[in-house]
Design an enzyme around this catalytic site. Structure first.
Site, PDB file in Angstrom:
ATOM      1  N   LYS A 147     -25.678 -13.096   1.769  1.00 44.56           N
ATOM      2  CA  LYS A 147     -25.421 -13.551   3.145  1.00 44.56           C
ATOM      3  C   LYS A 147     -26.478 -12.931   4.039  1.00 44.56           C
ATOM      4  CE  LYS A 147     -22.604 -15.117   6.433  1.00 44.56           C
ATOM      5  NZ  LYS A 147     -23.807 -15.627   7.089  1.00 44.56           N
ATOM      6  N   LYS A 157     -25.047  -3.271   4.465  1.00 47.64           N
ATOM      7  CA  LYS A 157     -24.190  -3.545   5.626  1.00 47.64           C
ATOM      8  C   LYS A 157     -22.895  -4.230   5.181  1.00 47.64           C
ATOM      9  CE  LYS A 157     -26.592  -5.182   8.927  1.00 47.64           C
ATOM     10  NZ  LYS A 157     -27.364  -6.161   9.718  1.00 47.64           N
ATOM     11  N   LYS A 167     -31.617 -12.746   3.098  1.00 50.80           N
ATOM     12  CA  LYS A 167     -32.292 -12.949   4.391  1.00 50.80           C
ATOM     13  C   LYS A 167     -33.364 -14.012   4.217  1.00 50.80           C
ATOM     14  CE  LYS A 167     -32.030 -11.195   8.591  1.00 50.80           C
ATOM     15  NZ  LYS A 167     -30.867 -10.576   9.250  1.00 50.80           N
ATOM     16  N   THR A 200     -22.366  -9.768  17.497  1.00 46.03           N
ATOM     17  CA  THR A 200     -23.188  -8.581  17.224  1.00 46.03           C
ATOM     18  C   THR A 200     -23.102  -7.603  18.397  1.00 46.03           C
ATOM     19  OG1 THR A 200     -24.627  -9.917  15.854  1.00 46.03           O
ATOM     20  CG2 THR A 200     -25.500  -7.795  16.570  1.00 46.03           C
ATOM     21  N   ASN A 224     -29.855 -12.108  22.169  1.00 45.21           N
ATOM     22  CA  ASN A 224     -28.440 -12.315  21.874  1.00 45.21           C
ATOM     23  C   ASN A 224     -27.715 -10.963  21.774  1.00 45.21           C
ATOM     24  OD1 ASN A 224     -26.282 -12.224  19.690  1.00 45.21           O
ATOM     25  ND2 ASN A 224     -26.296 -14.393  20.161  1.00 45.21           N
ATOM     26  N   SER A 281     -19.398 -13.804  10.973  1.00 43.88           N
ATOM     27  CA  SER A 281     -19.921 -14.849  10.066  1.00 43.88           C
ATOM     28  C   SER A 281     -18.989 -14.984   8.860  1.00 43.88           C
ATOM     29  CB  SER A 281     -21.327 -14.484   9.580  1.00 43.88           C
ATOM     30  OG  SER A 281     -22.297 -14.964  10.478  1.00 43.88           O
TER      31      SER A 281
END
Ligand code: NAD
Length: 432
Positions: free
Chosen positions: A72, A96, A108, A192, A223, A360
């Protein structure tokens, strides 16, 4: 294809793993797995530009480790995107997800480009072209995409739509961070920044920080940075400086964040706030460079832009008491050592910015179950997980007398190591 850059960001990121190994017992096999990315894809994306010419862009997708679940991670659009950077970001995602105990591994992606130089139509063709190029490498049970620097819900929507065209069926869970109308989750766009705020609010009482007496500087007003700025401002923190790629603004009395956000949204530049207009009259601003913002004498410094901002070159000049890493990898491992020597406490990216991947995950769950949550449910679930992870790392760091960053790697290594070990290790086979 396996490409393993030997130096640069990834080599530096790996040092954190090596450091944490002193504090955790891990089967040698698990380590051997974790030192190498599972797979890396490098693609060329041809795009027909608005003027009729053809331009080929370089794109990447890395799946670092999928022991705990499908990989992810976000997709970054930036001129400095490289395989080394994408691999490092996928590595951080692995740890993470484990810190937050999400059933995911780390991935990623990225495309090397200046997104501001492309029209919206060109961006759409590029985003769809990227999915054409990587479609066989991704999927809701394989590798799931999300937004990162200079990608947003609209781009995520194009990507999911293109995947659906290729698959000839609706597969919402292959991309998260989508617009709500395309199966996105309530609260994902803010997750986030909101998650980082939850971490700060959990830690603040332990550090004896009172919002009205706490000064904050934030590098990066995108963001993650701008949403966190709003949350902190609402809670009464004094935000004395913010910046974006064009530069920053400073006010010792504290900035009026909502009006700055309004200006940024209407002009897309913080520079517009340097004027004498209505917004500037709210509070007296001074221009400040990104380099100087990092060196301000504040209680809390928040790097929320890109990696490698605090390095051996400037770590000695950092005067903040606490640093909360909202960006991925803003502090190099050499700088970590200097900050530690100066008594500056760092709260690491693999905890602080994990709100994004956590919501997510909620979006992926909602897409697969077909049952959608209210904003309150999302916030409650996010709060529960962010507070738990923060408390876990805080106590582990105290117990083992290690940094919060190392505690994060130790906890993640224990969880990933256990998942690798149950598949069978050298000991198991040798004994048999
Ligand atoms: P964004 O594209 O929304 O914003 C990036 C911001 O950084 C912009 O304000 C830009 O002007 C600024 N910036 C770019 N270069 C800069 C420089 N050299 N100096 C100062 N500012 C600069 O991106 P974002 O989603 O807010 O991501 C920011 C960081 O947070 C990245 O490291 C990203 O990996 C990390 N992150 C984001 C998410 C997410 O869900 N968006 C999740 C986890 C981590």
């Amino acid at each position: 294809m396996t490409l393993e850059p030997q130096s640069g960001l990834f080599a530096d990121a790996s040092l954190r793993l090596e450091k944490a190994l002193q504090y955790v017992t891990l089967p040698e096999d698990a380590l051997e797995y974790l030192r190498h990315p599972k797979s890396s894809l490098s693609v060329s994306i041809p795009v027909r530009m608005d003027n009729g010419s053809l331009q080929v862009f370089q794109g990447y997708r890395v799946r670092y480790d999928d022991t705990r679940g499908p990989t992810k991670g976000g997709v970054r659009y930036h001129p400095k995107v490289s395989l080394d950077e994408v691999q490092s970001l996928a590595f951080w995602m692995t740890f993470k997800c484990a810190v937050l105990n999400l059933p995911f591994g780390g991935g990623k992606g990225g495309i090397t480009l200046d997104p501001k130089a492309l029209s919206k139509m060109e961006l759409e063709r590029l985003s769809r072209g990227y999915i054409d190029a990587i479609a066989d490498f991704i999927g809701p049970d394989v590798d799931i995409l999300a937004p990162d620097v200079y990608t947003n819900p609209m781009i995520m929507g194009w990507m999911m739509d293109q995947y659906n065209v290729i698959q000839r069926k609706i597969t919402r869970a292959v991309v998260t961070g989508k617009p709500l109308a395309m199966g996105g989750s309530e609260g994902r766009d803010e997750a986030t920044g909101v998650g980082a705020f939850m971490v700060i609010e959990t830690i603040a009482p332990k550090l004896g920080l009172v919002p009205a007496e706490t000064t904050v500087a934030i590098q990066g007003f995108g963001n993650a940075g701008s949403i966190l700025a709003i949350q902190l401002w609402k809670a009464g923190y004094r935000i004395v400086a913010v910046s974006d790629s064009q530069g920053g603004i400073y006010s010792a009395q504290g900035l009026d964040i909502p009006s700055i956000q309004y200006q940024k949204e209407s002009t897309r530049r913080l520079q517009a706030v340097y004027c004498d207009g209505s917004v500037c009259s709210v509070v007296d601003h001074q221009a400040i460079s990104n380099e100087d913002l990092l060196k301000l004498e504040v209680d809390i410094l928040i790097p929320a832009a890109l990696e490698n901002q605090i390095t051996e070159a400037n770590a000695d000049q950092i005067k903040a008491k606490y640093i909360f890493e909202v960006a991925n990898g803003p502090i190099t491992s050499a700088a970590d050592t200097i900050l530690d020597r100066k008594g500056i406490v760092v709260f690491p990216d693999i905890l602080v910015n994990a709100g994004g991947v956590t919501v997510s995950y909620f979006e992926w769950v909602q897409n697969r179950s077909g049952l959608y949550w209210s904003e309150e449910e999302v916030q409650q679930q996010l709060q529960k997980r962010m507070v738990k992870a923060t408390e876990d790392l805080w106590h582990l760091a105290q117990k083992k007398a290690i940094s919060i960053r190392t505690a994060g790697y130790v906890l993640a290594l224990e969880r990933i190591g256990e998942a690798i070990a149950v598949k069978g290790t050298r000991d198991y086979y040798v004994r048999a």
